[in-house]
Design a protein around this motif. Structure first.
Motif, PDB file in Angstrom:
ATOM      1  N   ASP A   1       0.827  -1.199   0.000  1.00 57.61           N
ATOM      2  CA  ASP A   1       0.000   0.000   0.000  1.00 57.61           C
ATOM      3  C   ASP A   1       0.866   1.256   0.000  1.00 57.61           C
ATOM      4  O   ASP A   1       1.779   1.406   0.823  1.00 57.61           O
ATOM      5  CB  ASP A   1      -0.906   0.013   1.236  1.00 57.61           C
ATOM      6  CG  ASP A   1      -1.937  -1.115   1.205  1.00 57.61           C
ATOM      7  OD1 ASP A   1      -2.205  -1.621   0.100  1.00 57.61           O
ATOM      8  OD2 ASP A   1      -2.437  -1.482   2.285  1.00 57.61           O
ATOM      9  N   ASN A   2       0.554   2.148  -0.925  1.00 58.51           N
ATOM     10  CA  ASN A   2       1.190   3.472  -1.010  1.00 58.51           C
ATOM     11  C   ASN A   2       2.681   3.441  -1.325  1.00 58.51           C
ATOM     12  O   ASN A   2       3.321   4.504  -1.335  1.00 58.51           O
ATOM     13  CB  ASN A   2       0.970   4.267   0.290  1.00 58.51           C
ATOM     14  CG  ASN A   2      -0.497   4.453   0.602  1.00 58.51           C
ATOM     15  OD1 ASN A   2      -1.292   4.743  -0.299  1.00 58.51           O
ATOM     16  ND2 ASN A   2      -0.871   4.288   1.852  1.00 58.51           N
ATOM     17  N   VAL A   3       3.250   2.273  -1.596  1.00 59.71           N
ATOM     18  CA  VAL A   3       4.682   2.225  -1.909  1.00 59.71           C
ATOM     19  C   VAL A   3       4.966   2.976  -3.207  1.00 59.71           C
ATOM     20  O   VAL A   3       5.976   3.685  -3.320  1.00 59.71           O
ATOM     21  CB  VAL A   3       5.174   0.763  -2.008  1.00 59.71           C
ATOM     22  CG1 VAL A   3       6.651   0.725  -2.420  1.00 59.71           C
ATOM     23  CG2 VAL A   3       4.993   0.057  -0.677  1.00 59.71           C
ATOM     24  N   GLU A   4       4.075   2.851  -4.200  1.00 56.77           N
ATOM     25  CA  GLU A   4       4.286   3.534  -5.476  1.00 56.77           C
ATOM     26  C   GLU A   4       4.281   5.052  -5.331  1.00 56.77           C
ATOM     27  O   GLU A   4       4.788   5.759  -6.197  1.00 56.77           O
ATOM     28  CB  GLU A   4       3.226   3.117  -6.483  1.00 56.77           C
ATOM     29  CG  GLU A   4       3.379   1.691  -6.993  1.00 56.77           C
ATOM     30  CD  GLU A   4       2.447   1.402  -8.152  1.00 56.77           C
ATOM     31  OE1 GLU A   4       1.461   2.162  -8.323  1.00 56.77           O
ATOM     32  OE2 GLU A   4       2.704   0.430  -8.886  1.00 56.77           O
ATOM     33  N   GLN A   5       3.688   5.563  -4.238  1.00 57.97           N
ATOM     34  CA  GLN A   5       3.593   7.010  -4.047  1.00 57.97           C
ATOM     35  C   GLN A   5       4.782   7.598  -3.301  1.00 57.97           C
ATOM     36  O   GLN A   5       4.862   8.821  -3.127  1.00 57.97           O
ATOM     37  CB  GLN A   5       2.301   7.351  -3.297  1.00 57.97           C
ATOM     38  CG  GLN A   5       1.032   6.916  -4.016  1.00 57.97           C
ATOM     39  CD  GLN A   5       0.973   7.437  -5.442  1.00 57.97           C
ATOM     40  OE1 GLN A   5       1.262   8.613  -5.695  1.00 57.97           O
ATOM     41  NE2 GLN A   5       0.602   6.577  -6.389  1.00 57.97           N
ATOM     42  N   LEU A   6       5.716   6.768  -2.845  1.00 64.64           N
ATOM     43  CA  LEU A   6       6.911   7.280  -2.169  1.00 64.64           C
ATOM     44  C   LEU A   6       7.681   8.212  -3.106  1.00 64.64           C
ATOM     45  O   LEU A   6       7.831   7.932  -4.298  1.00 64.64           O
ATOM     46  CB  LEU A   6       7.806   6.124  -1.724  1.00 64.64           C
ATOM     47  CG  LEU A   6       7.217   5.188  -0.659  1.00 64.64           C
ATOM     48  CD1 LEU A   6       8.151   4.002  -0.415  1.00 64.64           C
ATOM     49  CD2 LEU A   6       6.962   5.950   0.638  1.00 64.64           C
ATOM     50  N   ARG A   7       8.170   9.327  -2.597  1.00 57.17           N
ATOM     51  CA  ARG A   7       8.798  10.350  -3.429  1.00 57.17           C
ATOM     52  C   ARG A   7      10.317  10.172  -3.461  1.00 57.17           C
ATOM     53  O   ARG A   7      10.943   9.798  -2.463  1.00 57.17           O
ATOM     54  CB  ARG A   7       8.464  11.756  -2.925  1.00 57.17           C
ATOM     55  CG  ARG A   7       7.023  11.978  -2.543  1.00 57.17           C
ATOM     56  CD  ARG A   7       6.055  11.709  -3.677  1.00 57.17           C
ATOM     57  NE  ARG A   7       6.091  12.730  -4.697  1.00 57.17           N
ATOM     58  CZ  ARG A   7       5.172  12.844  -5.662  1.00 57.17           C
ATOM     59  NH1 ARG A   7       4.161  11.972  -5.728  1.00 57.17           N
ATOM     60  NH2 ARG A   7       5.268  13.790  -6.563  1.00 57.17           N
ATOM     61  N   VAL A   8      10.868  10.477  -4.638  1.00 58.06           N
ATOM     62  CA  VAL A   8      12.304  10.276  -4.847  1.00 58.06           C
ATOM     63  C   VAL A   8      12.905  11.503  -5.528  1.00 58.06           C
ATOM     64  O   VAL A   8      12.350  12.017  -6.510  1.00 58.06           O
ATOM     65  CB  VAL A   8      12.574   9.030  -5.720  1.00 58.06           C
ATOM     66  CG1 VAL A   8      14.064   8.900  -6.015  1.00 58.06           C
ATOM     67  CG2 VAL A   8      12.045   7.779  -5.031  1.00 58.06           C
ATOM     68  N   THR A   9      14.032  11.967  -5.015  1.00 58.32           N
ATOM     69  CA  THR A   9      14.860  12.972  -5.674  1.00 58.32           C
ATOM     70  C   THR A   9      16.257  12.380  -5.786  1.00 58.32           C
ATOM     71  O   THR A   9      16.960  12.212  -4.780  1.00 58.32           O
ATOM     72  CB  THR A   9      14.902  14.289  -4.879  1.00 58.32           C
ATOM     73  OG1 THR A   9      13.579  14.838  -4.813  1.00 58.32           O
ATOM     74  CG2 THR A   9      15.825  15.297  -5.560  1.00 58.32           C
ATOM     75  N   ALA A  10      16.652  12.030  -6.999  1.00 57.38           N
ATOM     76  CA  ALA A  10      17.930  11.335  -7.183  1.00 57.38           C
ATOM     77  C   ALA A  10      18.272  11.274  -8.661  1.00 57.38           C
ATOM     78  O   ALA A  10      17.458  11.601  -9.528  1.00 57.38           O
ATOM     79  CB  ALA A  10      17.859   9.926  -6.606  1.00 57.38           C
ATOM     80  N   SER A  11      19.504  10.839  -8.948  1.00 54.07           N
ATOM     81  CA  SER A  11      19.982  10.665 -10.314  1.00 54.07           C
ATOM     82  C   SER A  11      20.540   9.262 -10.456  1.00 54.07           C
ATOM     83  O   SER A  11      21.291   8.801  -9.591  1.00 54.07           O
ATOM     84  CB  SER A  11      21.068  11.704 -10.640  1.00 54.07           C
ATOM     85  OG  SER A  11      21.621  11.449 -11.908  1.00 54.07           O
TER      86      SER A  11
END
Length: 352
Positions: free
Chosen positions: A303-313
């Motif tokens: 649940d909600n794993v796909e909505q975790l936010r990422v800032t990276a390269s």
């Protein structure tokens, strides 16, 4: 007498060859041949093909009409396409076949469609142009495989770079340049032409430009449009938004158009340089893009794993390492089985 193989050799389903008129005829024939076997995804592709250009539907309906005439010839006498046509020409009264099993037989349908192609060619139906129609100058389907990036120059001079696992339909006439991004991602460097708008559609989203550079990304739940140079107009469900260089918008069928927000220009064509740069992006969108670079499959569970936010390269050269980096960054667990990877939340630890 012409053998079936000789007839079907004329039905070339290679969508990357021949003139635009012949190409549409071949596409229409291909769709009619497999019409009774389409799965849900193919039905969507067929409908998209049908509406991308009025000429598609016109030629397909001509072929469909001819098939309906051919199928009225008694099946027992229909062992050869040329014979079907001859029977149709010589019959003053055509009798509907009552042999349902034979009429639906796959082999018979091949003969019938082949005969239909011959019939409408004989009657000249393919060549009849509708009143006021703008003739198609060029039509093409471009498609890339997993991890493949390709650049194509269109007949108007515009350049399109397709990301991995992407498919693009292009139809150019004297009045409009119409493109349909069916999957994946495309970067468009458009030659200005005020007389012919350049329109890219993806899903229900339409992007109209005159001359500019922009990127369109087909995400699982939305379409992302980012502008590198110039200006574009994005339309969804009757709502419109204008984007300038350095701006991005998301178009979602359920939520409509998002707010127009700034974007770092280096993020727009990062994937062309072998880098994937994300700024507060949901994990689901990242995984969808990674799957286009990876021959296996990456699956997100929970649940909600796909909505975790990422800032990276990340580099596109080593996707397994990217998966492990994402797991570490988001405190997720990963499981590998062959070429399949699962990203999940850590298992709950029971305590006494």
């Amino acid at each position: 007498m012409t053998k079936s193989n000789d007839v079907f050799s004329r039905i070339d389903t290679d969508l990357n060859t021949t003139s635009s008129k012949q190409l549409i005829e071949q596409q229409a024939t291909h769709w009619l041949l497999i019409q009774d076997e389409l799965d849900l995804e193919q039905k969507v592709q067929f409908e998209q093909w049908l509406i991308i250009d009025p000429e598609h539907e016109r030629i397909y309906r001509r072929l469909e009409d001819a098939l309906s005439l051919v199928e009225q010839v008694p099946v027992a006498q229909s062992s050869d396409p040329e014979m079907l046509v001859e029977q149709l020409k010589s019959s003053s009264k055509v009798t509907m076949s009552t042999d349902e099993s034979a009429a639906n037989n796959h082999i018979y349908r091949w003969f019938a469609v082949a005969a239909s192609v011959m019939l409408i060619a004989m009657l000249g139906w393919f060549g009849q142009e509708p009143q006021g129609a703008s003739p198609v100058i060029a039509q093409q389907i471009y498609q890339t495989e997993t991890a493949q990036v390709e650049t194509y120059q269109l007949v108007d001079g515009s350049v399109v770079t397709l990301g991995p696992d992407s498919k693009l339909l292009v139809s150019i006439s004297n009045q409009v340049r119409s493109l349909k991004l069916l999957s994946g991602e495309g970067y468009f460097d458009v030659v200005g032409d005020k007389a012919r708008p350049f329109i890219v559609s993806s899903g229900q989203v339409a992007i109209t430009v005159i001359g500019t550079e922009f990127n369109v990304r087909f995400n699982p739940s939305s379409i992302q449009v980012a502008v590198a140079e110039g200006q574009v107009e994005v339309e969804l469900q009757g709502k419109h938004a204008k984007l300038q260089a350095g701006e991005v918008i998301f178009a979602d069928n359920s939520r409509g158009l998002s707010q127009v927000t700034p974007i770092d220009p280096t993020l727009i064509d990062d994937w062309q340089q072998g880098q994937l740069i994300y700024q507060d992006a949901p994990l689901g969108h990242i995984v969808a893009q990674l799957n286009r670079y990876y021959a296996g499959q990456i699956i997100v569970v929970g649940d909600n794993v796909e909505q975790l936010r990422v800032t990276a390269s990340f580099s596109t050269q080593d996707i397994p390492s990217v998966i492990q980096d994402l797991a570490a960054m988001l405190s997720l667990e990963y499981t590998q089985s062959g070429d399949t990877w699962l990203l999940t939340k850590p298992a709950m630890v029971k305590t006494n």
